[in-house]
Design a protein around this motif. Structure first.
Motif, PDB file in Angstrom:
ATOM      1  N   SER B  53      11.923   5.907  -1.059  1.00  0.00           N
ATOM      2  CA  SER B  53      10.498   6.196  -0.922  1.00  0.00           C
ATOM      3  C   SER B  53      10.152   6.412   0.550  1.00  0.00           C
ATOM      4  N   ILE B  55       7.192   5.717   1.917  1.00  0.00           N
ATOM      5  CA  ILE B  55       5.960   4.974   2.244  1.00  0.00           C
ATOM      6  C   ILE B  55       5.928   4.466   3.687  1.00  0.00           C
ATOM      7  N   PRO B  56       7.030   3.954   4.215  1.00  0.00           N
ATOM      8  CA  PRO B  56       6.980   3.341   5.551  1.00  0.00           C
ATOM      9  C   PRO B  56       6.328   4.219   6.596  1.00  0.00           C
ATOM     10  N   THR B  59       2.678   3.626   6.564  1.00  0.00           N
ATOM     11  CA  THR B  59       2.346   2.331   7.146  1.00  0.00           C
ATOM     12  C   THR B  59       2.359   2.417   8.678  1.00  0.00           C
ATOM     13  N   THR B 112      -1.049   2.356   3.727  1.00  0.00           N
ATOM     14  CA  THR B 112       0.007   2.106   2.746  1.00  0.00           C
ATOM     15  C   THR B 112      -0.511   2.337   1.337  1.00  0.00           C
ATOM     16  N   LEU B 116       0.780   5.083  -1.239  1.00  0.00           N
ATOM     17  CA  LEU B 116       1.300   4.668  -2.538  1.00  0.00           C
ATOM     18  C   LEU B 116       0.751   5.585  -3.635  1.00  0.00           C
ATOM     19  N   ILE B 120       3.035   8.393  -5.783  1.00  0.00           N
ATOM     20  CA  ILE B 120       3.225   8.201  -7.232  1.00  0.00           C
ATOM     21  C   ILE B 120       2.671   9.405  -7.987  1.00  0.00           C
TER      22      ILE B 120
ATOM     23  N   TYR C 203       6.128   1.690  -5.726  1.00  0.00           N
ATOM     24  CA  TYR C 203       5.429   0.403  -5.815  1.00  0.00           C
ATOM     25  C   TYR C 203       6.237  -0.690  -5.116  1.00  0.00           C
ATOM     26  N   ARG C 205       8.556  -0.487  -2.873  1.00  0.00           N
ATOM     27  CA  ARG C 205       8.689  -0.311  -1.429  1.00  0.00           C
ATOM     28  C   ARG C 205       7.370  -0.679  -0.751  1.00  0.00           C
ATOM     29  N   GLY C 206       6.288  -0.192  -1.379  1.00  0.00           N
ATOM     30  CA  GLY C 206       4.973  -0.524  -0.810  1.00  0.00           C
ATOM     31  C   GLY C 206       4.768  -2.029  -0.770  1.00  0.00           C
ATOM     32  N   LEU C 209       6.542  -3.635   2.052  1.00  0.00           N
ATOM     33  CA  LEU C 209       5.871  -3.437   3.335  1.00  0.00           C
ATOM     34  C   LEU C 209       4.668  -4.363   3.462  1.00  0.00           C
TER      35      LEU C 209
END
Lengths: 1040, 176, 440
Positions: B53, B55-56, B59, B112, B116, B120, C203, C205-206, C209
């Motif tokens: 993923s 996502i980081p 963030t 984040t 997300l 998704i 989900y 991974r989030g 974090l």
């Protein structure tokens, strides 16, 4: 300050507009501008000393009482009592208008009816034969034109007697002077000229004669100047505030002062070669008739001490002995004065430190006159009694039976301003105006004539008439001779034509009149007259010392806040202000020595029951080393009814049950505060002079075991309550400053006049605190200044540049401060500080911005306790703790170096108060009331704070603002001493200096540069306080 | 769904079955698989080849934005009115620490969450799923059943079906 | 004890969310009455000012700030358990983290009230935020209180977000377990979560974090709370040990509170006793021992430093705490925080539910007292002996304190009924997955 003429006051006279008007004047006078204060010079009538006053008025209302700077006696200062006169002016207990009591029913009447009613009682007297003396007129001592008018009024009404009632009358001094020097007068005691002051019990820093004059002279004599400092030895059973300022307090049993004085005199004679003192032999013979030796022995007074004192006292005219005051006012009062006179005579002080010919008019008539008056009333030889602004029913010892006698009188008229205990018994109450609303004059001493002008119109809603006008009106109505003047003011003008002659003024009268109104007084030079010792004195019979080591003696003592005349007993400033020594508020108490307490099984703070032949009282015990054993002291003048909001209290209630304040529960109620000691005092007079005895024997004293709920402002008091009397007996519980250096001291080596830093000697004061080198703070200011100005430039803002041209700082000389709390009252008056009452004070919620911290320090050399005072206000720190922690900038550093407080912005997190090392910030835990009409006294220049807001001292920023504006209008900078903070203005000892430290010529700057005694408190915190304290200087590292 | 779904979906009772099925399908070249599991299982990830993923990055971006915002706000606001307090510099660096940290955390969290949802939705968009009522109302995926959706053309259906059968799928539904 | 399966977890959680019974209703009414006490008291305080709080000069902070720190402290255990223990994969976490996270959210919600309640002018509380206003009056960023405002509000939003994020799959599970309106209602907050591989991928991974960020946040927040005190010059406050000391204290009280809540919860819903195992509670108990030691160490070190620094104010204060007029608060605190937890060294005590419960209660009391000691005694015994003071509790602050517990438990009671108080998905993770041939 400009003491403007009385023209305004004449325009504003007889006006009772509703208070809603911005300026309650029909036709605003030329000199009344909204928002600008006007000052009027007048004379204080709180006591008979006749100090000069300047009243600051705003929008035609008196808001602050201050001393008249030019006045020869008071030199710009007035006492706590004098300042609280505004609370007399606006006292809720004042009567709104004439009241007639017809068979028990009170009825408000019009003035015209009132005067007719009065005259209807008087007219019958005119027809009767002369000098039947059917009238009694009680009034406070008056030295001006009024008594003349009154006597002519009474004489034409078949005669009567005027009785000037003052329980603290100093007739014993007059009597003694008459006997010794053939001059019946109050002389001028030049304390400032003396090097050694030997005081036998006189509380001259509190109430004795004119305490303001005395304090100024005393601080001049006792403060350190170029290595010299006068010495003050206090010999009395009760230390009191006065004794706590002494260099040495020698405790002696009550009633033996006279004998000690005589013994010293005796020793002095023996020490000095016979020829040098005229009449030495006669004095010798006289002294031999007294049992000096055994008396001194029997009271356990060290005889070598006598010798030492005598040696000290011999300073060829540079010493002074005084005596008197309540604690020594027994049957021997006059004898003490005689002894003091002899002492001064033998030491050659007459003519140097004791000056005759001044003839101060302080104190009232010989109280024997009261006695005979009471007899006359009892025997129905009186038709009419007029009582004006004295309260004999309350203040006179009950055993005299004044009240009963008064009830026998067919018709009693009260002219009192307030509905006091006496006027409640009157058949007709014609309320006279307060002296700030009325015209009169005074003659305080030879060659001094002072003017008392109406500084404002009548307090709105209070329909009164000045005593002078009333007598005039009544006289006119009865067509009496010489009652022609339309108003009493006109009558004054006539009598002041004599004054003009007396002072040898050549101007036309009108100019003279206006000038003296502006100045507040006129005077001429007086040359002291020389006196010689009369032989009359040697014929005085030696009365035995009233001393018995087995009985406990009760002293009825005065203080700055209350005295035997009980005039201030119902003013919440004087009750809210902590008593300097005990720090007790809103209560009377009972001082006794720990050893005595231990013997009697009495604990600190317990409710104690004392009995005399006359009755019994219950008072809280306050164990105190500053009183002789087998002696107890109780403040007199308490027990008045005080009008105060009835805030609900949680004291003694279950803390889980809600306490609510429903509507009206906080209405103003009259509540008794403390106990009236006069109830249990016997009616005893000094045999010679007829001064009242303030000392008596106790028949029983027992502890009830209950707590007295004494409320003191001393944070360590609770600790004391827990410590048992035995611990207290040896050196007391620790009420010292724990060596934290709030008060620092130096020692003056009296041998060679060298100042020694305490570090040399071991002294409690010197322990465990840090001293940092006093830098000029530039190291601190300049980076700060630069940073601010840089950012101002960067953002093109117009914020004034930091510390330019002003940086306000203050210096307080602890060597001058006597702890008289005059500054505290001034602060209450100036800054609209509410009184919170006993229960709130008990929680520590008193709002006082300025407190006098009082510490008892143990001197480890002598083992004695020493009393120290330090006025503590917001230190206006430059590196303040309070500023950075405020989340909303409600407090910050102003460009002229003040620690500003913005009430509107404050949300009340109270973090600033927590982070204030001096605990100087006060929080509004609720909305406090100013019971009407006291709210009229509020200073319009100062916000009245709402609940939930933090507040504190800001160096009277409103005064700074005012003067800055004036200076700005005139296009100049503020001059030094133009701005005086309220506390500085009020300080009779001139201990406080305030000014702009950036002005190289300012007092404060010079003082900070030159004076090596300066230090700031808690330097280790680096708060950089703007208040510099000057170290206390003790003689040989000792003080009382 | 982008276009009408054609393909097969099955439910499994056992984890190892579905993993094996996924393996074989991927070997046969079926890419766009969608699985249903009651809880995340690494076995499934392995079978799907451990996708990562992104996502980081969101963030991190959030953190940086937050920090910058804090510093800017503080400087701007302190300079608006210059109110010196107890000799501290008007703009003081150390005092920014706490607020800068808190704000960067706050904004990072917001980013984040945003990331997300975005990711998704994007993936769901890319992988078509059956539109049938039966599929939608099947309510044991979040309980104790594993599901596997394979979009495919009509000619491939038999093959997929057979693989499912081979691995003992509980039930196999064909939709087209 | 029946074997736990994926299905059984769903069932027992669903069972915990059945409509409330009589016991629940009665308890809830009791809680509401407590809350209303607090509301009434606060209304009186708004009307009359802080008149009926025992706070006064020189103790300008009292019960309110004590409560604030107390609740914030409790608020820390939740995130700590859910985040830190998640990162370190502590085995005893999964069963209790949902409830403790809920506890966090509600505790912070309670704590957030107190800075407002304690204000002199609570109606201006919004001035503490740098909200845009036409006069451009901003806040003083140099003030620790402003740091506090930011820290607490950040912490609140993060913990709420974290809480909801964790809930999504479980709400989805509940949705699938239920029908009709209930199903529809749960469908909304579960954001159409179907447990597809894409959803799980991002989900998880989030979530990771979140945990990674929340961990330093936990420490920062309570450090900042401690700086409210440490940044001032007051003896007893002005100390560098405060940040770690407060964090430890927070975890300490938090863990205690978790036990105080978990044990009754476990009792209330039979299904849970299988899921919340004794060893989980045992793990919490061990956390308590550990933090108790840290706290005890902090107490001791404070005294030593006071002695060693030689600063007279410090010395005087640390003499005052144990021997002064407020000594009882101190000794009670020592008993609850230092002595009582020692009993947890014994396995018998740790495995005895009743004892564990009592210990946790005492620790809560002790930690409240610790905060009161810090706030109260330091202020009572400041620099100027002439201005020393003492504290008496008054009814308003007592009632408001009671009310705050009402407020907290009200939310918790609602929570257990409308939300899965056990993390379903995570519990399933910990289980042996259903495999056809186990040996493989």
């Amino acid at each position: 300050m400009s003491a403007l003429g009385g023209a305004a006051a004449t325009v504003t006279a007889c006006d009772t507009d509703p208070i809603e008007k911005l300026i309650p004047i029909l036709v605003p006078a030329h000199d009344i501008i909204p928002g600008e204060s006007v000052h009027y010079a007048t004379t204080c009538q709180e006591c008979s000393a006749g100090c000069g006053m300047v009243i600051r008025t705003r929008e035609g209302r008196a808001i602050k009482a201050e001393g008249n700077p030019a006045h020869p006696i008071s030199k710009g200062k007035i006492c706590t009592q004098g300042q609280s006169t505004l609370q007399g002016l606006y006292n809720p207990s004042r009567v709104k208008g004439p009241v007639y009591v017809a068979n028990g029913v009170k009825k408000a009447i019009r003035w015209t009816d009132g005067i007719t009613l009065l005259n209807s009682k008087l007219t019958p007297l005119i027809t009767q034969a002369r000098n039947r003396n059917r009238i009694l007129y009680f009034s406070p001592p008056k030295s001006g034109s009024f008594p003349g008018l009154l006597t002519s009024w009474m004489d034409q009404l078949g005669g009567g007697s005027l009785i000037e009632l003052d329980l603290m009358s100093a007739n014993s001094i007059k009597k003694a002077n008459d006997l010794c020097f053939g001059s019946e007068e109050l002389p001028h005691y030049a304390l400032d000229k003396a090097e050694l002051l030997l005081n036998f019990g006189a509380d001259f820093l509190e109430t004795w004669l004119n305490p303001i004059q005395m304090t100024a002279a005393y601080s001049a004599m006792h403060s350190l100047k170029n290595g010299i400092k006068g010495e003050f030895i206090h010999i009395a059973p009760h230390m009191s505030l006065t004794g706590s300022n002494a260099d040495e307090w020698i405790s002696c049993p009550t009633g033996t002062e006279a004998y000690i004085a005589l013994a010293i005199c005796d020793a002095l004679l023996r020490q000095s070669p016979p020829k040098t003192i005229p009449k030495a032999q006669k004095i010798r013979k006289f002294l031999d008739r007294f049992p000096l030796e055994q008396t001194i022995k029997s009271i356990g007074f060290p005889s070598d001490k006598i010798e030492a004192l005598a040696k000290k006292f011999k300073r060829n005219g540079r010493s002074l002995a005084i005596g008197g005051g309540n604690s020594s006012a027994g049957k021997n009062a006059s004898l003490l004065q005689i002894a003091v006179n002899l002492l001064n005579y033998v030491a050659g002080n007459i003519g140097t430190t004791v000056l005759f010919g001044m003839n101060y008019s302080i104190g009232g008539d010989d109280l024997k006159k009261i006695e005979s008056a009471v007899d006359k009333m009892k025997n129905g030889q009186v038709d009419l009694v007029v009582i004006e602004n004295v309260n004999p029913v309350f203040t006179l010892p009950k055993s005299l039976g004044f009240e009963a006698a008064l009830k026998k009188v067919p018709f009693v008229v009260s002219l009192s301003t307030e509905a006091d205990e006496t006027s409640l018994l009157a058949d007709l109450h014609l309320p006279t105006s307060h002296f700030l609303e009325s015209w009169d004059d005074a003659h305080p001493r030879t060659g001094l004539y002072t003017m008392q002008q109406a500084v404002m119109s009548f307090v709105p809603g209070y329909d009164t008439m000045s005593a002078g006008d009333l007598i005039l009106a009544s006289g006119k109505a009865m067509k009496l001779k010489g009652f022609l003047a339309p108003t009493y003011q006109e009558h004054l003008k006539i009598s002041w034509q004599q004054v003009q002659k007396a002072v040898g003024n050549q101007q036309p009268f009108e100019t003279f009149w206006i000038d003296s109104l502006k100045k507040g007084y006129v005077s001429r030079a007086v040359t002291p007259k020389s006196v010689s010792l009369q032989k009359a004195v040697f014929s005085t019979q030696p009365s035995p010392p009233e001393f018995d080591r087995n009985v406990i003696t009760l002293l009825a003592v005065n203080s700055n806040l209350h005295n035997a005349n009980a005039k201030g007993g119902n003013r919440n400033w004087l009750l809210e202000t902590p008593h300097p020594i005990t720090q007790v508020v809103w209560d009377a108490w009972l001082e006794l020595h720990p050893k005595t307490a231990q013997k009697l099984g009495i604990k600190q703070g317990e409710l104690v029951d004392i009995k005399t032949e006359q009755g019994s009282l219950q008072l809280g015990a306050w164990l105190y080393h500053g009183i002789a054993e087998n002696t107890i002291a109780v403040p007199i003048g308490m027990g008045r009814k005080v009008y105060f909001p009835g805030y609900v209290t949680s004291r003694g209630r279950n803390k889980l049950i809600p306490i609510l304040e429903p509507k009206g529960s906080t209405r103003v109620k009259a509540k008794k505060v403390g106990e009236n000691l006069a109830d249990i005092l016997p009616w005893e007079l000094d045999t010679l002079s007829g001064d009242l005895c303030f000392t008596t024997k106790i028949t029983s004293i027992t502890s009830t075991g209950k707590s007295a709920d004494l409320v003191t402002m001393d944070g360590q008091y609770r600790e004391d309550i827990k410590t048992d009397s035995s611990t207290l007996a040896k050196g007391l519980a620790d009420r010292s400053q724990k060596g934290r250096g709030f008060i620092q001291s130096l020692s003056l080596d009296s041998q060679n006049g060298k100042i020694i830093d305490e570090a040399a000697k071991s002294h409690q004061l010197r322990k465990r605190y840090y001293t940092l080198p006093r830098d000029d703070k530039h190291s601190f200011y300049d980076p700060m200044k630069k940073n601010v100005s840089d950012h101002v430039a960067m953002t093109a803002k117009t914020t004034p540049i930091y510390h330019d041209p002003y940086k306000w700082e203050m210096a307080i000389d602890l060597d001058r401060c006597t702890g008289c709390t005059s500054c505290v009252v001034a602060c209450y008056a100036e800054n609209n500080i509410p009184s919170v009452g006993k229960d709130r004070a008990a929680l520590g919620r008193e709002m006082s911005w300025l407190r006098i911290s009082r510490y008892f320090e143990k001197n480890e050399q002598t083992g004695d306790l020493e009393t120290y005072f330090s006025p503590q206000m917001c230190q206006q720190c430059d590196n303040a703790g309070c500023e950075p922690v405020c989340p909303v900038y409600a407090t910050y550093q102003t460009p002229d170096g003040l620690n500003a407080m913005i009430y509107n912005r404050c949300v009340g997190t109270r973090y600033c108060a927590n982070n204030c090392a001096f605990s100087q910030r006060r929080f509004n835990w609720r909305d406090y009331q100013f019971p009407s009409p006291l709210h009229l006294q509020l200073n319009p220049a100062v916000t009245v704070r709402a609940k939930g807001v933090m507040e504190k001292c800001t160096f009277c920023s409103q005064r700074i603002r005012e003067m800055k504006d004036i200076a700005k209008d005139q296009g100049r900078d503020v001059r030094d001493q133009e701005i005086q903070t309220a506390c500085q203005q009020a300080c009779p000892a001139n201990a406080i200096v305030f000014g702009n430290v950036l002005d190289k010529n300012s007092q404060i700057y010079k003082l900070k540069q030159k004076n090596e005694r300066g230090y700031t408190q808690l330097p280790e915190l680096n708060y950089q306080p703007a208040v510099t304290y000057l170290k206390k200087v003790n003689h040989d590292n000792k003080k009382a | 769904m982008r276009k009408s779904f054609s393909g097969v979906w099955a439910t499994f009772e056992y984890l190892d079955d579905i993993c094996a099925a996924i393996q074989e399908l991927r070997n046969k070249g079926y890419a766009k698989l969608t699985t249903h599991t009651p809880c995340p299982r690494h076995e499934i990830d392995d079978a799907l080849g451990n996708p990562q993923s992104s996502i980081p990055y969101f963030t991190l971006a959030g953190g940086i934005v937050g920090f910058g915002l804090a510093v800017l706000v503080i400087i701007k606001m302190t300079l608006n009115w210059i109110l010196p307090v107890s000799g501290k510099p008007v703009v003081s660096i150390p005092i920014m620490g706490p607020i800068a940290f808190e704000l960067s955390v706050l904004i990072a969290i917001f980013f984040t969450i945003g990331g997300l949802f975005y990711l998704i939705l994007r993936d769901t968009w890319r992988h078509t799923r059956p539109g049938s009522k039966k599929y939608k109302s099947y309510n044991r995926f979040m309980r104790d059943r594993f599901g596997l959706v394979v979009p495919c053309d009509l000619d491939q259906i038999e093959e997929v079906e057979s693989i499912f059968k081979k691995y003992l799928a509980e039930e196999v539904i064909v939709e087209n | 004890m029946s074997q736990i399966t994926y299905g059984s977890i769903n069932d027992s959680v669903a069972e915990s969310m059945l409509p409330p019974g009589r016991r629940w209703i009665i308890a809830f009414l009791f809680i509401l009455s407590a809350l209303s006490m607090g509301v009434f008291a606060f209304a009186v305080q708004l009307r009359h000012g802080l008149e009926w709080s025992g706070i006064s000069h020189p103790i300008n902070w009292g019960v309110y700030i004590t409560n604030f720190v107390f609740w914030v402290g409790i608020g820390h255990a939740g995130t700590l358990i859910s985040a830190v223990l998640y990162l370190v994969r502590a085995p005893f976490r999964n069963s209790i983290y949902r409830a403790s996270e809920a506890m966090t959210v509600f505790a912070v919600m309670t704590a957030g009230l107190f800075p407002i309640i304690h204000l002199g002018r609570a109606w201006y509380a919004y001035w503490l935020f740098p909200y845009p206003n036409q006069r451009e009056l901003w806040v003083n960023f140099k003030s620790p209180l402003i740091w506090d405002v930011f820290a607490v509000s950040t912490y609140m939003s993060v913990s709420i977000a974290f809480f909801i994020l964790g809930l999504i799959p479980d709400l989805a599970a509940i949705r699938d377990e239920s029908k009709g309106v209930k199903r529809f209602l749960y469908a909304i907050p579960s954001f159409g979560f179907k447990g597809t591989n894409h959803q799980w991928l991002h989900y998880m991974r989030g979530y990771l974090l979140f945990a990674a960020i929340a961990t330093p946040l936990v420490f920062s927040v309570h450090s900042i709370v401690s700086w409210d005190f440490a940044m001032s010059g007051l003896p007893g406050w002005h100390s560098t040990i405060f940040a770690p000391y407060f964090v430890a204290g927070a975890i300490f009280s938090g863990c205690a509170m978790v036990l105080t809540i978990m044990i009754p919860l476990r009792k209330a819903f039979p299904g849970f006793s299988a899921i919340i195992k004794l060893k989980d509670l045992d793990g919490m108990a061990k956390m308590i021992i550990f933090t108790s030691l840290i706290v005890t160490y902090a107490y001791t070190v404070e005294f030593f430093i006071a002695y060693y620094s030689g600063a007279k104010f410090e010395r005087a204060l640390f003499w005052f705490r144990p021997f002064g007029e407020m000594k009882w608060y101190f000794w009670l605190m020592v008993f609850c925080n230092c002595l009582v937890p020692v009993s947890l060294w014994f396995k018998k005590v740790r495995s005895n539910i009743a004892l564990l419960f009592i210990v946790s209660l005492l620790v809560n009391v002790g930690m409240w007292l610790e905060r009161f000691n810090i706030v109260g005694t330091s202020l009572a015994h400041g620099f100027d002996p002439f201005a020393w003071g003492n504290y008496t509790f008054e009814w308003v602050e007592i009632w408001i304190t009671i009310g705050s517990f009402g407020w907290f438990f009200m939310w918790f009671f609602i929570f257990v009924k409308i939300m899965p108080s056990i993390a379903i998905a995570e519990m399933k993770e910990t289980l042996e997955p259903p495999l056809r041939n186990k040996n493989a």
